[in-house]
Design an enzyme around this catalytic site. Structure first.
Site: not given
Ligand code: BG6
Length: 480
Positions: A47, A235
């Site tokens: 945007r 994850h």
């Molecule tokens: C993201 C989440 O997908 O992954 C976040 O939305 C989180 O809340 C992050 O902090 C963690 O990723 P990493 O790679 O730092 O473990």
């Protein structure tokens, strides 16, 4: 790989947080290592009312802040690849101008969509309207892809009107992490683990994703999501499926994802009593005082910032082997690790308590350090007049020492390159996302049915004490 390698990259959400912290630094780092096609042009859109130069300035600042100094050699060349087109994605007209800016790629176009979920559908319509969804276009989708199974159906259906599944790349950045892929190497490039990798020899598995950060300003997004949707649905379930899957016939997108989805579909529905939720209160992390979730949010909330789950996979390999999952914000340290705890030896030949020994454990550290440790029982040196004493000793591999040469990369470097080149192996297929949501939705339904609200925990602790009890009821201690 499928089809073409793109020579245009179109970034939606180009002035957003992800672009600033991850995407632009990753692309610049790839460029410095000559891994980007010299012809690749990158068009940013969002945007914000910027011109090309304004976007380059924005990118330069982001790179100075988020790309380590030793990887900044190619910044000037990289900035020359960038251009920008402002866009209001909710109106179709803007997409004509965007298409003009993108021009006609010689080989193909890769799109990376990192926008608010409410903009997914209008953006897809806009891309179709602007002729940006043809056969030489593939699209990468950043989470969140919905908040439940029904809303993820709507998004997936909308994307499917413009792109077939083999041109849709759903991103889970954990799959871009080096040690996550190393898990597959460990399991399937070594003979010694596979014969033991089952319910006969494994007592339980633990997966911990602990973070020290709190809300990080993502007030409305996080409060609507909570830890279950934000971390477990994607994850943690991806980590679980890589630990639990059968050997794929080869390392390609179809074979790997076929095996992962079988695991996800075998997840047993979880009962409320097999979960613990928490929300952090004010506390301290690393000696620094931090506010509670409510204070950061500015209002009271029932959103969980911590969740622990005892999960089961109902198939032959894993029958009755618990998988303990836990994740939370404002925990004492940033750690992601997988612990595979083996069963005790069936009969100890050594008399006495000191010789009872402990079960072997395989600890796979994903972050902050990448390491693999196997704890083995050994005899404590001595003449043993009172009987043999045993103690666990670690067999340690620190990846940083074992492979001192190769560069440690940001997860998005690999994923962006795979998107540009068309390799779907590390992207999530629709059936996987849907199986993940189905399991997670059932947990939320249980919580609602039992009117479960999060228990408080002090920031800087390992979550509510009930999470410790969840494992301890089974004689299991969380690895810390
Ligand atoms: C993201 C989440 O997908 O992954 C976040 O939305 C989180 O809340 C992050 O902090 C963690 O990723 P990493 O790679 O730092 O473990």
């Amino acid at each position: 790989m499928t089809g073409f390698s793109a020579d245009r990259l179109l970034l939606f959400g180009a002035t957003g947080d992800l672009a600033k912290r991850m995407l632009l630094p990753s692309l610049c780092a790839l460029d410095a290592d000559e891994l980007l096609d010299p012809r690749l042009e990158i068009v940013g859109t969002a945007r914000s009312d910027l011109d090309d130069q304004g976007f380059r300035n924005f990118a330069r600042e982001a790179l100075e802040k988020f790309l380590p100094a030793d990887r900044r050699s190619g910044v000037a060349t990289f900035l020359n690849r960038l251009s920008y087109q402002p866009l209001d994605a909710s109106s179709l007209e803007g997409f004509d101008k965007l298409a003009e800016k993108v021009g006609t790629p010689e080989q193909g176009l890769a799109i990376f969509l990192s926008t608010a979920p409410s903009l997914f559908e209008p953006t897809i319509r806009g891309l179709q309207h602007g002729g940006l969804s043809g056969e030489l276009v593939r699209i990468g989708l950043e989470k969140p892809l919905g908040v439940d199974l029904a809303s993820s159906h709507v998004i997936n259906d909308a994307v499917a009107t413009a792109f077939p599944e083999d041109r849709i790349f759903r991103i889970d950045h954990y799959l871009g992490k080096e040690t996550v892929q190393n898990l597959l190497a460990l399991r399937f490039a070594n003979m010694m683990f596979e014969p033991l990798w089952n319910a006969t020899h494994i007592d339980h598995v633990q997966i911990t994703v602990a973070e020290t950060v709190g809300l990080e300003g993502r007030v409305s997004f996080y409060d609507d999501a909570g830890a279950l949707r934000d971390m477990v649905q994607n994850h943690m379930l991806q980590l679980l499926s890589l630990v639990a899957m059968e050997p794929p016939v080869n390392y390609d997108a179809t074979a790997v994802r076929d095996e992962k989805v079988k695991v996800l579909r075998s997840l047993r529905p979880v009962e409320a009593a097999e979960t613990v939720t928490g929300q952090y209160r004010a506390g301290a992390i690393g000696g620094q005082a931090v506010p509670g979730y409510d204070d950061e949010l500015g209002k009271e909330s029932d959103t969980e910032t911590f969740v622990a789950i005892k999960a089961h996979i109902d198939n032959w390999r894993w029958k009755n082997v618990p998988f303990y999952l836990r994740t939370g914000k404002r925990l004492p340290e940033r750690t992601t690790e997988i612990i595979v705890e083996f069963r005790r030896v069936p009969h100890s030949i050594f008399p006495g308590k000191a010789a009872r020994g402990e079960p072997n454990k395989l600890v796979i550290g994903i972050q902050p350090e990448e390491n693999i440790t196997l704890s083995l029982m050994a005899k404590v040196p001595g003449l043993d007049r009172d009987g043999i004493r045993l103690r666990g000793v670690p067999l340690d591999i620190a990846m940083a020492d074992a492979f001192a040469g190769p560069q440690r990369r940001i997860a998005y470097e690999r994923l962006l390159l795979d998107l540009i080149e068309g390799d779907q192996t590390l992207f999530v297929r629709r059936d996987e996302v849907e199986a993940q949501w189905e399991w997670v939705d059932a947990i939320r339904a249980e919580w609602e049915e039992h009117a479960l609200t999060p228990k408080s925990y002090t920031a800087g602790s390992w979550g509510p004490s009930a999470a410790i009890a969840l494992a301890e009821r089974d004689g299991v201690t969380w690895h810390e």
